[in-house]
Each structure stands twice: as structure tokens, then as C-alpha cells.
Write a protein that holds these residues in place. Structure first.
Motif: not given
Length: 527
Positions: A164, A167, A169, A205-206, A214-216, A219
Motif C-alpha cells: 500500500s 500504491s 494513494v 480503498l483497496g 486499489i479502487d481509486f 481515494v
């Protein structure tokens, strides 16, 4: 890719029988010898460092999270900011007991905003907090070498947190049991299972399955402009100066949580346990009080028939008059506070209690402490602090009075935003489109369309060019603002002020330029 790891203490670093925490040097040495080679199988180019940090209240330099205090939040934030140019991501190894306080605290300390709640300093890299229910390492005896503990959540959480941290994020997250959550939305919900944390009011978020996904869409956005990014030296320096001020003053702004619970009172006077406790707490010098009310925000007033005559009502009114910031959260894990739903909670705004929407009590506590501390640094008034407590700053709560990149960009048919005091609402009527109404009145203060929608329902969308546009069900634009952007921008639709005191306004705000770009309505009736 360079990742920094902060070992604060907690179960993840405990060994022996009974369990006790390893010191930083022993833990980092064991990690480098046993864990880093495994991580490098997956990430050959990764470099992992352990920049030093010491918690002064502990002789070992580490702390069980039970003993963390607000000044320790500042130490952790300082650790990130002081190494911001050196690393691509950070992992904070933390005990589970107060992780759901540290997540929100770091999100507020590693960002800043103006008096309207829009960002002036924003993370551009991941800061990921994790821990475990079972230790990472095992030692059979005091003479034995350390080994990786068998079948634990600790190793899995470390792997997920490191993934993570790479990532991209741009926010503070909590990684636990295959899930990456927003740090200021996370709650500890299980004391004895590996799935110790959850995010009741916001999606993950993921998720780590075969790989980290990751589900952006969930985010936070990247910094609006380079000027708000911590990658910009002047912005980083400004946030470091702010943090220094907070660290020096945070202990002067204590806050506490207070649960609603069945307790003795007399509607005609006499014993009132809750009122007495609140009075005693205020007498200690607290500057913030986070109520953990029943249900949608109901709290015992001390007089069911006439709340204003109740002892608890009077205690909270006195606290508010003394400058204590009162926030009316709920002790229920999931859902949104709506204290006007029942008479048992509708009296709370009269004593100054603020509505936190769906913010957790832990996030509310950290937010009140930090905003109260930084108010003098920024020259904010008490009213500004109260407005910011109720505003979505870094994704910690549902946006109540605006559409923006930090919350939602669309009002579907039947959805609405409302002023923080509830005196006016902008509703997207399925047939009439956007209509601004004052509370309890059906005569519009402002509306976008002069005739009903031919192909209802309509969707009101804040576009990427900064314009607000209404579309019908065939995706035909029916109405829109006329902003001509000079550069890529991030905008917000804001319903601010109050109808009650004639300060109501509905306007579009350019986050990058920090200015209103189009006013749709003002309290004077001009639009």
C-alpha cells in the motif's frame, strides 16, 4: 522505491512469555534480516529504512498504543514531514488499541486548510498504519534466535502495508486483514480476531487478493495544484512550522469523549449523575467534548418534557458558554447523526452541539483537539473552528453543505446539500431540478430552471472544468453555469452561511485560486 518504517511498539513487536515489546534496534535488525529479503522477492527494487524516533515518556523509546497521547501524534507526523523528500511512502507499525485515533490525527496533522476548509497543504504520497493481533517474531527462549512467528496476521499485514505504501494513494490509510481503509474512517471492531478493523461508513480503498487492487474512485484526489502539494518545498516548510506550533501547544487543548448511558436524574431538580460528571469534566479545563449519543444523536437532557429545564441541558449550555467545543457523535458504529429526527436530540443545537454527520467519535476527538490548537496560529475565530469541525477536510466525514472532490460531485434526483445549521437546503428535485429552499418553506429562494424537466429525473454534476451542469435522463444538458477556466481546476459548490442571520450564499469556488467564481444566490436575495 524507498519506504520508511516507523516501529512505535505494540503487539506486532512483542516477544517472550509474557509478551513484551522489543526495542527499536532489535526489532529493526530482525526485520531487515528476516522480513526485508522476503519483501524483495516481490519488489526487487525496494529499499526499506528505519529512520529513528523515540517516545520520551518511555524508557525503551517505544510505546504500547494504550499509552499514546496527542503529543505523540505530533512526533509521528514530524517523522513523516522531516523525511518527506527522502521516501516514496511510509509504514507506521502501531498497536491496535488506539490506531483508530492515530489514523485521523495523522490525516489532520499532515494536511492544512484555509478558513473555508479547502486544502492549502496536502499529502502526495501514502502513509500507511498497520499492526497485528499476534506478534511478528517468535523466540523459544531468551537464548534462542528470533524467527518469523507461524501463521500470524502480522506478516500478512506488513506485506500489505508495504504494498500500500507503494500504491501512490495520497492519504493516511490503515491496512489490516487484506483491506486498505481510509485512516480517519477506521474503527477497531474486533478485539480477538484478525479482522480487527472496519470502516462502517466508507468503502475500503483497496483489497489484497492475489495482488493489491486499489479502487481509486474511493481515494482522495491528488493535490489540486503544486502549491498545495507537500512535494513543494515552501508548502512542506509551512506545514512543518505549523506542526511545531501544534506540538508546543496541543496539551493546552484537551478533549474527551462522553458516552450517553442510563443514569439517575430528577426532572424537578436534585441528583443528576450525567450533569455532575459533565460539570466535573469541564472544571478540569477540557476544551472539547465529544458526545457519544444514542442512535441518531439523542442524549438525555435531564427533563424529558422540557429539555431546557434539565440538568444535563444546563451543564452542556454552561460548557458551551465557557468555550468548550461540543460535538454530537453517535455510539452506534454505522450511520449518520441527525439530531433533529427526535425530540430527544433536537435540543442539542441550542446548547452549541455540532453535528459530525458520519464521522467517528475518534476522528471527532482528534479533529477538535488539532483545530482548537491551530486556531491561534492561523488567526481563526471560535466560529471558524466550529464550522471546520462540521466540514469535510480530508475525507473524514460526509460533506453536508457542498459538492467537491473530497466527497461527492453529483446530486442525483432527490439528493440535497444543506447549510450546517439546517436553515436552508439545495435539493435536486426530480422534476423541477435544483431548488434552494429555506427550512419549513416551499417557496424557492432560487431555482435553476423556469419550467419543469421534460425528461425527468435530472442529475446535477460538478464538472471537471469547474461548471455546474444539470442533465436530464437522456443526458441532455438543461442548465449550466458559464465559467471559462483559464487552466485545469478543482471546484466546489458551497451552500454557506445561514438563512436565519441573512448570510446564506450558494456559490462555486475555485479551490486552486481560493476564490468564488460564480455566485448563484446570496442572503440579500441577489443572484
Amino acid at each position: 522505491m524507498k519506504i520508511a518504517i516507523l516501529y512505535t511498539g505494540g503487539t506486532i513487536g512483542c516477544v517472550g512469555n509474557p509478551l513484551s515489546p522489543m526495542n527499536t534496534d532489535d526489532f529493526s535488525s530482525a526485520f531487515k534480516n528476516l522480513i526485508t529479503p522476503i519483501l524483495q522477492q516481490q519488489y526487487p527494487d525496494i529499499t526499506i529504512d528505519f529512520p529513528p524516533i523515540t517516545f520520551p515518556e518511555s524508557s525503551s523509546g517505544t510505546l504500547d498504543s494504550t499509552n499514546l497521547q496527542p503529543s505523540d501524534w505530533c512526533l509521528m507526523a514530524e517523522w513523516v514531514l522531516n523525511t518527506y523528500t527522502q521516501y516514496d511512502g511510509w509504514v507506521v507499525l502501531h498497536g491496535t488499541d488506539s490506531m483508530d485515533f492515530t489514523g485521523p490525527a495523522l490525516s489532520f496533522l499532515l494536511s492544512d486548510c484555509n478558513e473555508l476548509g479547502f486544502p492549502t497543504a496536502t499529502l502526495s504520497k501514502p502513509v500507511i498504519i498497520t499492526g497485528s493481533q499476534v506478534p511478528l517474531f517468535y523466540r523459544a527462549s531468551s537464548q534462542s534466535a528470533l524467527a518469523i512467528n507461524y501463521n500470524t496476521d502480522a506478516f500478512q499485514n506488513v506485506c500489505g502495508a508495504v504494498a500500500s505504501a507503494q500504491s501512490g494513494v495520497p492519504e493516511v490509510g490503515v491496512y489490516f486483514q487484506n483491506q486498505l481503509y481510509r485512516g480517519n474512517r477506521t474503527v477497531k471492531t474486533n478485539a480477538s480476531q484478525f479482522n480487527a478493523f472496519s470502516s462502517p461508513n466508507y468503502p475500503a480503498l483497496g483489497e489484497y487478493g492475489i495482488e493489491l487492487d486499489i479502487d481509486f474512485a474511493n481515494v482522495l484526489p491528488l493535490p489540486t495544484t503544486p502549491d498545495t502539494s507537500l512535494d513543494t518545498p515552501s508548502t512542506l516548510s509551512a506545514l512543518q512550522k505549523r506542526l511545531t506550533y501544534i506540538a508546543q501547544n496541543i496539551d493546552a487543548f484537551p478533549a474527551m469523549q462522553f458516552n450517553a448511558f442510563p443514569a439517575a436524574y430528577s426532572a424537578t431538580g436534585g441528583t443528576a449523575v450525567i450533569a455532575n460528571l459533565i460539570d466535573a469534566c469541564v472544571a478540569t479545563g477540557i476544551t472539547g467534548l465529544v458526545l457519544e449519543s444514542y442512535g441518531e444523536g439523542n442524549f438525555p437532557s435531564g427533563n424529558p418534557d422540557n429539555p431546557a429545564a434539565g440538568a444535563t441541558y444546563q451543564a452542556l449550555a454552561n460548557a458551551n458558554a465557557a468555550g468548550v467545543v461540543i460535538v454530537d457523535c453517535t455510539q452506534v458504529l454505522s450511520g449518520t447523526v441527525n439530531d433533529s429526527a427526535y425530540a430527544a436530540g433536537a435540543w442539542l443545537p441550542a446548547v452549541g452541539a455540532l453535528s459530525p454527520a458520519d464521522m467517528t467519535p475518534m476522528a471527532a476527538l482528534a479533529k477538535v483537539i488539532i483545530l482548537s490548537t491551530v486556531a491561534a496560529y492561523h488567526g481563526w475565530s471560535a466560529d471558524t473552528v466550529k464550522t471546520l469541525v462540521q466540514s469535510n477536510l480530508v475525507g473524514e466525514m460526509k460533506s453536508v453543505n457542498r459538492l467537491d472532490d473530497w466527497g461527492q460531485l453529483t446530486l442525483a434526483a432527490g439528493q440535497s446539500i444543506t447549510t450546517l445549521d439546517g436553515s436552508a437546503t439545495l435539493s435536486n428535485d426530480p422534476v423541477l431540478g435544483p431548488v434552494l429552499l429555506r427550512s419549513g418553506n416551499t417557496s424557492p429562494l432560487w431555482q435553476a430552471l423556469s419550467a419543469p424537466i421534460a425528461n425527468p429525473p435530472g442529475r446535477l454534476i460538478l464538472e471537471q472544468d469547474g461548471n455546474l451542469v444539470l442533465y436530464d435522463r437522456t443526458n441532455m444538458p438543461l442548465w449550466g453555469t458559464s465559467i471559462v477556466p483559464s487552466s485545469p481546476t478543482s471546484s466546489a459548490l458551497v451552500l454557506a452561511g445561514s438563512y436565519t442571520d441573512n448570510t446564506l450564499s450558494l456559490y462555486l469556488y475555485d479551490v486552486a485560486q481560493q476564490e468564488a467564481t460564480e455566485v448563484l444566490y446570496t442572503g440579500s436575495g441577489e443572484s
